[in-house]
Design an enzyme around this catalytic site. Structure first.
Site, PDB file in Angstrom:
ATOM      1  N   HIS A 218       3.481  29.013   2.451  1.00  0.00           N
ATOM      2  CA  HIS A 218       3.438  30.437   2.098  1.00  0.00           C
ATOM      3  C   HIS A 218       4.558  31.217   2.790  1.00  0.00           C
ATOM      4  CE1 HIS A 218      -0.610  29.529   0.607  1.00  0.00           C
ATOM      5  NE2 HIS A 218      -0.499  30.641  -0.098  1.00  0.00           N
TER       6      HIS A 218
ATOM      7  N   LYS B 177       2.113  36.143   5.688  1.00  0.00           N
ATOM      8  CA  LYS B 177       0.702  35.808   5.493  1.00  0.00           C
ATOM      9  C   LYS B 177      -0.031  35.789   6.830  1.00  0.00           C
ATOM     10  CE  LYS B 177      -2.361  32.596   3.098  1.00  0.00           C
ATOM     11  NZ  LYS B 177      -3.138  33.719   2.562  1.00  0.00           N
TER      12      LYS B 177
HETATM   13  N1  LIG Z   1      -6.690  35.413  -4.619  1.00  0.00           N
HETATM   14  C1  LIG Z   1      -5.383  35.344  -4.865  1.00  0.00           C
HETATM   15  O1  LIG Z   1      -4.932  34.845  -5.909  1.00  0.00           O
HETATM   16  C2  LIG Z   1      -4.431  35.893  -3.856  1.00  0.00           C
HETATM   17  C3  LIG Z   1      -4.922  36.389  -2.695  1.00  0.00           C
HETATM   18  N2  LIG Z   1      -4.102  36.912  -1.760  1.00  0.00           N
HETATM   19  C4  LIG Z   1      -4.772  37.500  -0.610  1.00  0.00           C
HETATM   20  O2  LIG Z   1      -4.828  38.901  -0.823  1.00  0.00           O
HETATM   21  C5  LIG Z   1      -4.778  39.591   0.422  1.00  0.00           C
HETATM   22  C6  LIG Z   1      -3.639  40.593   0.403  1.00  0.00           C
HETATM   23  O3  LIG Z   1      -2.418  39.893   0.336  1.00  0.00           O
HETATM   24  P1  LIG Z   1      -1.019  40.674   0.252  1.00  0.00           P
HETATM   25  O4  LIG Z   1      -1.064  41.647  -0.861  1.00  0.00           O
HETATM   26  O5  LIG Z   1       0.027  39.645   0.305  1.00  0.00           O
HETATM   27  O6  LIG Z   1      -1.060  41.450   1.656  1.00  0.00           O
HETATM   28  P2  LIG Z   1      -0.383  42.851   2.037  1.00  0.00           P
HETATM   29  O7  LIG Z   1      -0.365  42.898   3.514  1.00  0.00           O
HETATM   30  O8  LIG Z   1       0.890  43.013   1.282  1.00  0.00           O
HETATM   31  O9  LIG Z   1      -1.429  43.922   1.471  1.00  0.00           O
HETATM   32  C7  LIG Z   1      -2.634  44.249   2.080  1.00  0.00           C
HETATM   33  C8  LIG Z   1      -2.837  45.735   1.899  1.00  0.00           C
HETATM   34  O10 LIG Z   1      -4.132  46.089   2.361  1.00  0.00           O
HETATM   35  C9  LIG Z   1      -4.022  47.393   2.894  1.00  0.00           C
HETATM   36  N3  LIG Z   1      -5.160  47.710   3.749  1.00  0.00           N
HETATM   37  C10 LIG Z   1      -5.428  47.270   5.009  1.00  0.00           C
HETATM   38  N4  LIG Z   1      -6.544  47.868   5.477  1.00  0.00           N
HETATM   39  C11 LIG Z   1      -6.979  48.690   4.501  1.00  0.00           C
HETATM   40  C12 LIG Z   1      -8.075  49.585   4.387  1.00  0.00           C
HETATM   41  N5  LIG Z   1      -8.949  49.768   5.392  1.00  0.00           N
HETATM   42  N6  LIG Z   1      -8.223  50.271   3.230  1.00  0.00           N
HETATM   43  C13 LIG Z   1      -7.368  50.114   2.227  1.00  0.00           C
HETATM   44  N7  LIG Z   1      -6.285  49.291   2.259  1.00  0.00           N
HETATM   45  C14 LIG Z   1      -6.119  48.582   3.399  1.00  0.00           C
HETATM   46  C15 LIG Z   1      -2.697  47.402   3.641  1.00  0.00           C
HETATM   47  O11 LIG Z   1      -2.211  48.721   3.810  1.00  0.00           O
HETATM   48  C16 LIG Z   1      -1.824  46.583   2.686  1.00  0.00           C
HETATM   49  O12 LIG Z   1      -1.118  47.437   1.794  1.00  0.00           O
HETATM   50  C17 LIG Z   1      -4.640  38.496   1.491  1.00  0.00           C
HETATM   51  O13 LIG Z   1      -5.907  38.183   1.990  1.00  0.00           O
HETATM   52  C18 LIG Z   1      -4.071  37.309   0.715  1.00  0.00           C
HETATM   53  O14 LIG Z   1      -4.390  36.080   1.297  1.00  0.00           O
HETATM   54  C19 LIG Z   1      -2.760  36.976  -1.940  1.00  0.00           C
HETATM   55  C20 LIG Z   1      -2.195  36.473  -3.077  1.00  0.00           C
HETATM   56  C21 LIG Z   1      -2.987  35.865  -4.123  1.00  0.00           C
HETATM   57  O1  LIG Z   2      -1.424  35.374   1.019  1.00  0.00           O
HETATM   58  C1  LIG Z   2      -0.969  34.900  -0.041  1.00  0.00           C
HETATM   59  O2  LIG Z   2       0.167  35.131  -0.456  1.00  0.00           O
HETATM   60  C2  LIG Z   2      -1.851  34.050  -0.850  1.00  0.00           C
HETATM   61  N1  LIG Z   2      -3.101  33.931  -0.479  1.00  0.00           N
HETATM   62  C3  LIG Z   2      -4.098  33.197  -1.152  1.00  0.00           C
HETATM   63  C4  LIG Z   2      -4.593  32.073  -0.267  1.00  0.00           C
HETATM   64  O3  LIG Z   2      -4.784  32.285   0.945  1.00  0.00           O
HETATM   65  O4  LIG Z   2      -4.831  30.974  -0.766  1.00  0.00           O
HETATM   66  C5  LIG Z   2      -3.700  32.770  -2.536  1.00  0.00           C
HETATM   67  C6  LIG Z   2      -2.260  32.381  -2.681  1.00  0.00           C
HETATM   68  O5  LIG Z   2      -2.080  31.164  -2.068  1.00  0.00           O
HETATM   69  C7  LIG Z   2      -1.346  33.445  -2.096  1.00  0.00           C
END
Ligand SMILES: NC(=O)C1=CN([C@@H]2O[C@H](COP(=O)(O)OP(=O)(O)OC[C@H]3O[C@@H](n4cnc5c(N)ncnc54)[C@H](O)[C@@H]3O)[C@@H](O)[C@H]2O)C=CC1
Ligand SMILES: O=C(O)C1=N[C@H](C(=O)O)C[C@H](O)C1
Length: 267
Positions: free
Chosen positions: A156, A160
């Site tokens: 990643h 992350k």
């Molecule tokens: N299920 C999936 O397919 C995927 C899941 N993820 C997961 O999604 C999550 C977010 O990932 P990213 O967008 O890369 O992270 P990021 O750090 O870019 O975004 C997280 C956002 O949450 C906000 N945040 C934090 N505390 C908050 C609160 N109390 N209220 C409202 N907003 C708040 C932050 O300001 C930030 O903008 C991670 O847990 C990641 O592992 C990421 C990519 C794909």
């Molecule tokens: O943080 C990410 O970027 C991602 N998080 C998810 C995970 O923890 O598996 C999904 C994807 O891999 C991207």
């Protein structure tokens, strides 16, 4: 079809901003508000990158959001502690959570399952929304029936926060459900540098790579006498996750149960 009224938590994040785009570009979805702890009282159009998205208020907390607007679904893309609080609170307000945030504990998942049963409401927690990643997990599960020597390598971007990734944990859980148990590696092996063999889950080892330039990638390696099998998935951008988020929102509206993993709702 009536439009689905949606709130998004974490709209300025890498995933949240892509979800805002997807929701506002989908005819039968309506973005009614966003949850952003840093911009209480503003409108989404006040924020760089969102100037063209009109009439979407920002609230600092999930409670304030749910008290201020009528909505059907919460999409959460934040952090594990915040995401768990959001999902629990949404269900209390009869709003269905679709959660992509990773790092939830087993106890978190059990608690949400319990609330869904009590409230008879749908909730989808999906560690990976990319359809190719879901297939990679399913193919790995199929292979694990025949090959019980397995190592998982997840790769990643270096922003992350959680390791191992939610996808790696889910893949390991799915494989453990069908794999004949084996402690991977030599019984007498010793790490000369701590962590050299990665994290251990049910005898399988998970290796987490973090580098700028990467987005989200995973390779599952199977070994047996004279052969190896590699199953790999690569996400090159966050748009790759959005068809899965869209399917999850549409599906959660028809459900009254808790679901962990997109593979459980895809036909
Ligand atoms: N299920 C999936 O397919 C995927 C899941 N993820 C997961 O999604 C999550 C977010 O990932 P990213 O967008 O890369 O992270 P990021 O750090 O870019 O975004 C997280 C956002 O949450 C906000 N945040 C934090 N505390 C908050 C609160 N109390 N209220 C409202 N907003 C708040 C932050 O300001 C930030 O903008 C991670 O847990 C990641 O592992 C990421 C990519 C794909
Ligand atoms: O943080 C990410 O970027 C991602 N998080 C998810 C995970 O923890 O598996 C999904 C994807 O891999 C991207």
């Amino acid at each position: 079809m009536n439009s689905v009224k949606i709130i998004i938590a974490g709209p300025r994040g890498r995933m949240g901003s892509e979800a805002v785009k997807m929701v506002t570009n989908t005819e039968h979805f309506e973005l009614v508000a966003v949850v952003d702890h840093k911009h209480d009282g503003h409108m989404l159009s006040d924020i760089d990158g969102f100037h063209s998205i009109k009439n979407v208020p920002i609230y600092a907390t999930i409670e304030k959001t749910l008290q201020s607007v009528e909505c059907d679904v919460l999409i959460d893309l934040t952090t594990p502690e915040v995401g768990m609080h959001h999902a629990r609170t949404a269900l209390q307000y009869n709003v269905r959570p679709v959660v992509g945030t990773t790092g939830f504990t087993k106890a978190d998942l059990e608690e949400l399952d319990r609330i869904c049963q009590e409230k008879k409401l749908g909730c989808i927690i999906a560690p990976n929304f990319a359809l190719g990643a879901v297939l990679m997990m399913k193919f790995s599960q199929m292979a694990a029936k025949y090959f019980n020597d397995i190592e998982i390598i997840e790769l990643h971007h270096d922003q992350k926060l959680d390791a191992p990734s939610g996808t790696a944990v889910k893949t390991a859980e799915m494989m453990a459900a069908v794999r004949e148990f084996k402690e991977q590696g030599h019984p007498d092996e010793k790490e000369t540098i701590n962590g050299a063999r990665g994290a251990e889950f049910n005898g399988m080892h998970i290796h987490s790579v973090r580098l700028p330039g990467l987005v989200a990638h995973q390779q599952v390696l199977f070994g047996s006498d004279g052969q190896t099998l590699s199953i790999r998935h690569d996400s090159y951008n966050r748009a790759s996750f959005m068809s899965g988020v869209k399917i999850a929102v549409e599906t959660v509206m028809k459900q009254d149960i808790f679901v962990y993993g997109l593979e459980n709702i895809l036909e």
